[in-house]
Design a protein around this motif. Sequence first.
Motif, PDB file in Angstrom:
ATOM      1  N   LYS A 128    -116.642   8.236 -59.609  1.00 34.44           N
ATOM      2  CA  LYS A 128    -115.700   9.339 -59.399  1.00 34.44           C
ATOM      3  C   LYS A 128    -114.393   8.849 -58.785  1.00 34.44           C
ATOM      4  CE  LYS A 128    -119.293  12.869 -58.767  1.00 34.44           C
ATOM      5  NZ  LYS A 128    -119.843  13.887 -57.838  1.00 34.44           N
ATOM      6  N   THR A 129    -114.499   7.909 -57.872  1.00 33.16           N
ATOM      7  CA  THR A 129    -113.305   7.435 -57.151  1.00 33.16           C
ATOM      8  C   THR A 129    -112.811   6.078 -57.632  1.00 33.16           C
ATOM      9  OG1 THR A 129    -114.621   6.349 -55.426  1.00 33.16           O
ATOM     10  CG2 THR A 129    -114.076   8.666 -55.089  1.00 33.16           C
ATOM     11  N   GLY A 130    -113.675   5.326 -58.306  1.00 32.99           N
ATOM     12  CA  GLY A 130    -113.299   3.981 -58.738  1.00 32.99           C
ATOM     13  C   GLY A 130    -113.283   2.975 -57.614  1.00 32.99           C
ATOM     14  N   LYS A 131    -113.801   3.376 -56.442  1.00 30.91           N
ATOM     15  CA  LYS A 131    -113.839   2.488 -55.285  1.00 30.91           C
ATOM     16  C   LYS A 131    -115.280   2.134 -54.942  1.00 30.91           C
ATOM     17  CE  LYS A 131    -109.675   4.578 -53.270  1.00 30.91           C
ATOM     18  NZ  LYS A 131    -109.097   5.258 -52.068  1.00 30.91           N
ATOM     19  N   LEU A 132    -115.421   1.233 -53.972  1.00 32.44           N
ATOM     20  CA  LEU A 132    -116.758   0.870 -53.520  1.00 32.44           C
ATOM     21  C   LEU A 132    -117.490   2.094 -52.993  1.00 32.44           C
ATOM     22  CD1 LEU A 132    -116.086  -2.438 -51.554  1.00 32.44           C
ATOM     23  CD2 LEU A 132    -117.467  -2.242 -53.612  1.00 32.44           C
ATOM     24  N   THR A 133    -118.802   2.139 -53.247  1.00 35.37           N
ATOM     25  CA  THR A 133    -119.609   3.196 -52.659  1.00 35.37           C
ATOM     26  C   THR A 133    -119.667   3.003 -51.151  1.00 35.37           C
ATOM     27  OG1 THR A 133    -121.661   1.941 -52.843  1.00 35.37           O
ATOM     28  CG2 THR A 133    -121.035   3.315 -54.730  1.00 35.37           C
ATOM     29  N   GLU A 134    -120.072   4.051 -50.450  1.00 37.15           N
ATOM     30  CA  GLU A 134    -120.155   3.964 -48.994  1.00 37.15           C
ATOM     31  C   GLU A 134    -121.128   2.873 -48.568  1.00 37.15           C
ATOM     32  OE1 GLU A 134    -121.349   6.826 -45.178  1.00 37.15           O
ATOM     33  OE2 GLU A 134    -120.923   7.703 -47.155  1.00 37.15           O
ATOM     34  N   GLU A 135    -122.266   2.758 -49.278  1.00 38.12           N
ATOM     35  CA  GLU A 135    -123.254   1.731 -48.934  1.00 38.12           C
ATOM     36  C   GLU A 135    -122.706   0.332 -49.170  1.00 38.12           C
ATOM     37  OE1 GLU A 135    -123.763   4.267 -50.917  1.00 38.12           O
ATOM     38  OE2 GLU A 135    -125.129   5.564 -49.761  1.00 38.12           O
ATOM     39  N   ALA A 136    -122.023   0.137 -50.296  1.00 39.29           N
ATOM     40  CA  ALA A 136    -121.482  -1.186 -50.616  1.00 39.29           C
ATOM     41  C   ALA A 136    -120.388  -1.587 -49.634  1.00 39.29           C
ATOM     42  CB  ALA A 136    -120.939  -1.204 -52.041  1.00 39.29           C
ATOM     43  N   PHE A 137    -119.539  -0.604 -49.268  1.00 36.94           N
ATOM     44  CA  PHE A 137    -118.475  -0.921 -48.323  1.00 36.94           C
ATOM     45  C   PHE A 137    -119.060  -1.249 -46.953  1.00 36.94           C
ATOM     46  CE2 PHE A 137    -115.094   0.110 -45.282  1.00 36.94           C
ATOM     47  CZ  PHE A 137    -114.058  -0.660 -45.813  1.00 36.94           C
ATOM     48  N   ARG A 138    -120.107  -0.516 -46.535  1.00 34.70           N
ATOM     49  CA  ARG A 138    -120.752  -0.797 -45.253  1.00 34.70           C
ATOM     50  C   ARG A 138    -121.387  -2.189 -45.250  1.00 34.70           C
ATOM     51  NH1 ARG A 138    -120.607  -1.006 -40.092  1.00 34.70           N
ATOM     52  NH2 ARG A 138    -122.630  -0.807 -39.028  1.00 34.70           N
ATOM     53  N   GLU A 139    -121.954  -2.575 -46.388  1.00 30.58           N
ATOM     54  CA  GLU A 139    -122.540  -3.909 -46.502  1.00 30.58           C
ATOM     55  C   GLU A 139    -121.494  -4.984 -46.283  1.00 30.58           C
ATOM     56  OE1 GLU A 139    -124.467  -6.769 -49.974  1.00 30.58           O
ATOM     57  OE2 GLU A 139    -124.592  -4.580 -50.169  1.00 30.58           O
ATOM     58  N   ARG A 140    -120.303  -4.754 -46.837  1.00 30.72           N
ATOM     59  CA  ARG A 140    -119.231  -5.736 -46.655  1.00 30.72           C
ATOM     60  C   ARG A 140    -118.695  -5.730 -45.235  1.00 30.72           C
ATOM     61  NH1 ARG A 140    -120.178  -5.060 -51.440  1.00 30.72           N
ATOM     62  NH2 ARG A 140    -119.610  -6.511 -53.079  1.00 30.72           N
ATOM     63  N   GLU A 141    -118.689  -4.594 -44.599  1.00 30.85           N
ATOM     64  CA  GLU A 141    -118.290  -4.544 -43.195  1.00 30.85           C
ATOM     65  C   GLU A 141    -119.229  -5.370 -42.325  1.00 30.85           C
ATOM     66  OE1 GLU A 141    -115.980  -0.491 -42.033  1.00 30.85           O
ATOM     67  OE2 GLU A 141    -118.131  -0.292 -42.399  1.00 30.85           O
ATOM     68  N   ILE A 142    -120.522  -5.242 -42.584  1.00 36.47           N
ATOM     69  CA  ILE A 142    -121.510  -5.994 -41.797  1.00 36.47           C
ATOM     70  C   ILE A 142    -121.347  -7.487 -42.031  1.00 36.47           C
ATOM     71  CG2 ILE A 142    -123.975  -6.471 -41.490  1.00 36.47           C
ATOM     72  CD1 ILE A 142    -124.483  -3.514 -42.203  1.00 36.47           C
ATOM     73  N   GLN A 143    -121.197  -7.869 -43.309  1.00 32.09           N
ATOM     74  CA  GLN A 143    -121.071  -9.294 -43.597  1.00 32.09           C
ATOM     75  C   GLN A 143    -119.770  -9.856 -43.038  1.00 32.09           C
ATOM     76  OE1 GLN A 143    -121.093 -10.445 -47.704  1.00 32.09           O
ATOM     77  NE2 GLN A 143    -121.504 -12.582 -47.228  1.00 32.09           N
ATOM     78  N   TYR A 144    -118.698  -9.069 -43.092  1.00 35.70           N
ATOM     79  CA  TYR A 144    -117.437  -9.526 -42.539  1.00 35.70           C
ATOM     80  C   TYR A 144    -117.552  -9.722 -41.032  1.00 35.70           C
ATOM     81  CZ  TYR A 144    -112.538  -9.526 -41.163  1.00 35.70           C
ATOM     82  OH  TYR A 144    -111.324  -9.858 -40.614  1.00 35.70           O
ATOM     83  N   ALA A 145    -118.249  -8.804 -40.352  1.00 36.27           N
ATOM     84  CA  ALA A 145    -118.443  -8.936 -38.905  1.00 36.27           C
ATOM     85  C   ALA A 145    -119.252 -10.187 -38.578  1.00 36.27           C
ATOM     86  CB  ALA A 145    -119.139  -7.692 -38.354  1.00 36.27           C
ATOM     87  N   LEU A 146    -120.308 -10.438 -39.355  1.00 40.36           N
ATOM     88  CA  LEU A 146    -121.137 -11.615 -39.111  1.00 40.36           C
ATOM     89  C   LEU A 146    -120.365 -12.903 -39.391  1.00 40.36           C
ATOM     90  CD1 LEU A 146    -124.539 -10.442 -40.677  1.00 40.36           C
ATOM     91  CD2 LEU A 146    -124.036 -10.759 -38.250  1.00 40.36           C
ATOM     92  N   SER A 147    -119.614 -12.928 -40.498  1.00 38.61           N
ATOM     93  CA  SER A 147    -118.872 -14.148 -40.838  1.00 38.61           C
ATOM     94  C   SER A 147    -117.758 -14.400 -39.825  1.00 38.61           C
ATOM     95  CB  SER A 147    -118.291 -14.051 -42.255  1.00 38.61           C
ATOM     96  OG  SER A 147    -117.326 -13.020 -42.339  1.00 38.61           O
ATOM     97  N   THR A 148    -117.163 -13.318 -39.281  1.00 39.97           N
ATOM     98  CA  THR A 148    -116.136 -13.479 -38.255  1.00 39.97           C
ATOM     99  C   THR A 148    -116.740 -14.044 -36.978  1.00 39.97           C
ATOM    100  OG1 THR A 148    -114.866 -11.626 -39.170  1.00 39.97           O
ATOM    101  CG2 THR A 148    -114.360 -12.287 -36.916  1.00 39.97           C
ATOM    102  N   ALA A 149    -117.936 -13.553 -36.617  1.00 37.17           N
ATOM    103  CA  ALA A 149    -118.627 -14.078 -35.436  1.00 37.17           C
ATOM    104  C   ALA A 149    -118.965 -15.551 -35.617  1.00 37.17           C
ATOM    105  CB  ALA A 149    -119.893 -13.279 -35.165  1.00 37.17           C
ATOM    106  N   ARG A 150    -119.423 -15.911 -36.816  1.00 37.61           N
ATOM    107  CA  ARG A 150    -119.759 -17.311 -37.087  1.00 37.61           C
ATOM    108  C   ARG A 150    -118.528 -18.193 -37.009  1.00 37.61           C
ATOM    109  NH1 ARG A 150    -118.416 -19.943 -40.960  1.00 37.61           N
ATOM    110  NH2 ARG A 150    -117.906 -18.084 -42.181  1.00 37.61           N
ATOM    111  N   ARG A 151    -117.419 -17.709 -37.579  1.00 38.85           N
ATOM    112  CA  ARG A 151    -116.181 -18.489 -37.557  1.00 38.85           C
ATOM    113  C   ARG A 151    -115.662 -18.654 -36.131  1.00 38.85           C
ATOM    114  NH1 ARG A 151    -111.947 -18.041 -42.199  1.00 38.85           N
ATOM    115  NH2 ARG A 151    -113.557 -19.441 -42.962  1.00 38.85           N
ATOM    116  N   SER A 152    -115.744 -17.587 -35.333  1.00 36.52           N
ATOM    117  CA  SER A 152    -115.298 -17.663 -33.944  1.00 36.52           C
ATOM    118  C   SER A 152    -116.141 -18.670 -33.161  1.00 36.52           C
ATOM    119  CB  SER A 152    -115.373 -16.290 -33.284  1.00 36.52           C
ATOM    120  OG  SER A 152    -114.481 -15.378 -33.895  1.00 36.52           O
ATOM    121  N   LEU A 153    -117.445 -18.684 -33.402  1.00 34.35           N
ATOM    122  CA  LEU A 153    -118.318 -19.647 -32.737  1.00 34.35           C
ATOM    123  C   LEU A 153    -118.000 -21.072 -33.179  1.00 34.35           C
ATOM    124  CD1 LEU A 153    -121.711 -17.710 -32.882  1.00 34.35           C
ATOM    125  CD2 LEU A 153    -120.481 -18.370 -30.804  1.00 34.35           C
TER     126      LEU A 153
END
Length: 373
Positions: A128-153
């Motif tokens: 309907k929107t042509g954008k990521l679903t809420e679940e898919a976008f949340r998945e990327r938010e989680i992975q981005y947070a984890l990868s940012t934490a790993r990079r900071s470490l």
Amino acid sequence: MAGNNYSDDLVYNSRPYHALYISDDEGEDDDICVWPEMSDYDSVDEPLGGHFRQLEIDTKGQQPQNTKEPPLTHDNPPEQAESTESIEAREEIEIPKTTPANTSVKRAKQPSSQVCAGGISSSEIDPKTGKLTEEAFREREIQYALSTARRSLTHMSQFVLKLEARAGKTTKEGIRQTLDATVSDMQYDFSARESDYKTEIEAIKDLSNELYHRLYLVDKHWRRIARDARKAGEQGSGIRILSDTAVKEWIRREFHANYLAAEETCFYTVQDLVSHRSFSDWVFYLRDLCGFKDHPHDEQKLVELAWRFLDRNLRGSRPVNPTSVRQFIAELDEKCRSGVWDGVKENPKKQEMDDKDAWRLMRRYWSSRMAPS
């Protein structure tokens, strides 16, 4: 083949059973460092001991879990670091202005036709929107947070190494941990997603544990200096921090001696594999070198150390606890017989080349006026 380290002693002239020290002039402290038990918290000489006991932190230094993590942020990329020597300018590697993590987040905000080209399946797009679903976008938010934490470490590990160099307390194990984390970060593929994020979580856990142990050792070193000065009736603590000039000289020597690491017998390289060096001989050499005893706790530390000193391209996953020394050796022998490493043998110096790039990157960060992103 023989050469000189930073003292007057000959190095690796009795290959393959001779330890080589390549960091600084601290003598035995410059050798392999096996992380100790965190037992100093109970010492009567340790002012923090009573405080930790009041907080019900056990003698192993295990602290209560903090479930409220602060929000993770992503800084802007640093400006080009100013080089102090022309040779450093020639040896610097180019860093993309957009990190893999940033790239993936930007893809998530693009139209669906472009997003799909980036590896996102059609099931992750809301028709309907042509954008990521809420679940898919949340998945990327989680992975981005984890990868940012790993990079900071990873950046923390790099600057802990600089702190160790300032304090004259660098070790082979600490150097290897920082190089491994840096190379992993440089080669990180954000598009390789896992449903349970297990790999990312394990990397964050291992990095944080390693940093905790290394900072503990530096702090222990300074506590000992301060305690000795106090007992001697000295007014000052006597703690000496090396200048940036001394640190630059240290990393310059490490960088140009990078290739020597392959000759150190505490490591097991792809070249050792090609030369049919025995895994059993190597592991028991490490045991004798570090003074491990025939005890399950020492076996665990020996297996962990041996895995760390394996060539990065031979390791595979970290051994689960408990893994006996015999089991660890048997698994390596089986991989050798099965041909798992046949492709690795085609480039025996890959780890050496990757380490060299990591040294260049760290030197750039260490001389930059802004924090790495």
